[in-house]
Enzyme design. Structure first.
Site, PDB file in Angstrom:
ATOM      1  N   SER A 164       0.849  -1.195   0.000  1.00  0.00           N
ATOM      2  CA  SER A 164       0.000   0.000   0.000  1.00  0.00           C
ATOM      3  C   SER A 164       0.882   1.241   0.000  1.00  0.00           C
ATOM      4  CB  SER A 164      -0.902   0.024   1.236  1.00  0.00           C
ATOM      5  OG  SER A 164      -1.608   1.246   1.336  1.00  0.00           O
ATOM      6  N   TYR A 223      -2.148   0.431  10.734  1.00  0.00           N
ATOM      7  CA  TYR A 223      -2.129  -0.100   9.366  1.00  0.00           C
ATOM      8  C   TYR A 223      -0.858   0.334   8.637  1.00  0.00           C
ATOM      9  CZ  TYR A 223      -3.632  -1.010   4.552  1.00  0.00           C
ATOM     10  OH  TYR A 223      -3.713  -1.459   3.257  1.00  0.00           O
TER      11      TYR A 223
END
Length: 260
Positions: free
Chosen positions: A130, A143
């Site tokens: 990501s 995250y």
């Protein structure tokens, strides 16, 4: 043959469809039996119920696959869960879960499936990470931290595995609208909705990275700029990122004010 984790929906399912359409036989891993088996039937592949956060489960799954197939050519580490919330408020159990699935799941799968990859070398590993792994800020600290670790593992393992004939590819998508990662707030912003990717677009980027032997890619490519800016100007960029997060979270009309 390809092994794809997190394949019961979203990017993983899109990858399974595109790989099978290209002639690959796929072994699909995920936790949700009904959803996973449905995708496996659709693409003519195999379903293996596996929680990648559990090292013993991953080892047992790799052993079952090895009993049926002598080698694999591609491993896609795609399994992941969202992690919205701040470090000081998210329950400790949730932080551990995010790290175990998003980071350690990639480590365990790479280690356990490595003998099968080496048996068919040259082979490839594609890690779906990501942009959050390169740009940290806002209310996604746990995250981002897990994705930072996943990127570091990808870069380190790429050097370790290159002499063994295994190529490692890191794919860093930006906002992608999936079942697990809905982007409704951004899609409701007329000036930001164009930043949101589809599952198929990310899947295409993964396959392109493998086909072109790209070590690390951003999807879209302009996300490489904010990653570089945060590294060069961390304080300034954090202020800008905070402003961005506040704008995205703002209600778009008075009727929404006060609603969660």
């Amino acid at each position: 043959m390809a092994v794809v984790t997190g394949a019961s929906s979203g990017i993983g399912a899109a990858l399974a469809r595109k790989l099978s359409a290209g002639g690959w036989h796929c072994v699909l891993l995920a936790r949700r039996r009904d959803r996973l088996e449905a995708v496996a039937r659709e693409v003519g592949g195999e379903a293996e119920i596996c929680d990648v956060a559990e090292r013993e489960e991953v080892a047992a799954t790799a052993q079952r696959v090895a009993e049926q197939h002598p080698s694999i050519r591609l491993l896609v580490n795609n399994a992941g869960i969202p992690g919205c919330g701040e470090f000081l408020t998210v329950p400790p159990e949730r932080i551990e879960q995010i790290i175990r699935i998003n980071y350690l799941g990639t480590v365990w799968c790479t280690r356990e499936f490595l003998p099968l990859l080496e048996a068919d070398a040259p082979a490839d590993i594609a890690n779906v990470v990501s942009v959050a792994g390169t740009v940290a800020g806002g209310a996604g600290g746990p995250y981002a931290a897990a994705k930072h670790a996943q990127i570091a593992f990808s870069r380190a393992s790429a050097l370790e595995l290159e002499p063994r004939g295994i190529r490692v590819h890191t794919v860093n998508p930006g906002f992608a609208h999936t079942e697990g990662f809905p982007q409704d707030r951004i899609l409701n912003h007329p000036w930001a909705r164009h930043l949101v990717l589809t599952e198929a677009e990310v899947a295409d980027a993964v396959l392109k990275a493998v086909a072109q032997n790209r070590r690390e890619v951003f999807v879209p490519g302009f996300y490489r700029l904010p990653a570089a800016l945060q590294g060069a100007m961390p304080a300034t960029f954090s202020h800008v990122l905070g402003w961005w997060n506040r704008r995205v979270e703002e209600p778009q009309d008075s009727e929404d004010k006060g609603k969660p």
